[in-house]
Design a protein around this motif. Sequence first.
Motif, PDB file in Angstrom:
ATOM      1  N   ASP A 136       0.859  -1.178   0.000  1.00  0.00           N
ATOM      2  CA  ASP A 136       0.000   0.000   0.000  1.00  0.00           C
ATOM      3  C   ASP A 136       0.900   1.233   0.000  1.00  0.00           C
ATOM      4  N   GLU A 137       1.554   1.455  -1.134  1.00  0.00           N
ATOM      5  CA  GLU A 137       2.539   2.520  -1.232  1.00  0.00           C
ATOM      6  C   GLU A 137       2.476   3.140  -2.625  1.00  0.00           C
ATOM      7  N   THR A 138       2.784   4.421  -2.696  1.00  0.00           N
ATOM      8  CA  THR A 138       2.853   5.138  -3.967  1.00  0.00           C
ATOM      9  C   THR A 138       4.190   5.855  -4.031  1.00  0.00           C
ATOM     10  N   PHE A 139       4.815   5.839  -5.192  1.00  0.00           N
ATOM     11  CA  PHE A 139       5.992   6.664  -5.382  1.00  0.00           C
ATOM     12  C   PHE A 139       5.972   7.238  -6.788  1.00  0.00           C
ATOM     13  N   THR A 140       6.859   8.188  -7.041  1.00  0.00           N
ATOM     14  CA  THR A 140       6.833   8.948  -8.282  1.00  0.00           C
ATOM     15  C   THR A 140       8.190   8.918  -8.964  1.00  0.00           C
ATOM     16  N   VAL A 141       8.162   8.746 -10.292  1.00  0.00           N
ATOM     17  CA  VAL A 141       9.355   8.911 -11.119  1.00  0.00           C
ATOM     18  C   VAL A 141       9.054  10.028 -12.114  1.00  0.00           C
ATOM     19  N   THR A 142      10.095  10.697 -12.582  1.00  0.00           N
ATOM     20  CA  THR A 142       9.894  11.834 -13.475  1.00  0.00           C
ATOM     21  C   THR A 142      10.843  11.765 -14.664  1.00  0.00           C
ATOM     22  N   GLY A 143      10.490  12.513 -15.697  1.00  0.00           N
ATOM     23  CA  GLY A 143      11.362  12.649 -16.856  1.00  0.00           C
ATOM     24  C   GLY A 143      11.028  13.927 -17.604  1.00  0.00           C
ATOM     25  N   ALA A 144      12.051  14.687 -17.962  1.00  0.00           N
ATOM     26  CA  ALA A 144      11.861  15.902 -18.755  1.00  0.00           C
ATOM     27  C   ALA A 144      11.490  15.505 -20.179  1.00  0.00           C
ATOM     28  N   TRP A 145      10.757  16.376 -20.869  1.00  0.00           N
ATOM     29  CA  TRP A 145      10.334  16.071 -22.238  1.00  0.00           C
ATOM     30  C   TRP A 145      11.514  15.681 -23.117  1.00  0.00           C
TER      31      TRP A 145
END
Length: 98
Positions: free
Chosen positions: A63-72
């Motif tokens: 029961d966990e959420t995490f975030t990854v990101t990337g520039a265009w």
Amino acid sequence: MSDASENKRTPETIRAHLEEYLMKTFHEQRVLFEEGRIRFHATARLDCDEWGVRVHLDLEVEDETFTVTGAWEVLVARGPRLGAAYVGWSIAAISDED
């Protein structure tokens, strides 16, 4: 002959080309997340803005959420797969039968 500036890969042109496809393919869909040797199933929620994409992953096993990101400028989208070059993560859309 076209002007070279028309073909320039700017964040704005990349976003215009990819955003609708990314939202249709990955937003609120079941995905396989991979980064290095880490792999798991999750539900992806995407937020797009002028900088790039944030992928919020709701894990199936915890029961966990995490975030990854990337520039265009570093996003790579081919078929049912999205990743960020130089960052190392990717997600692949999967069907419920997988």
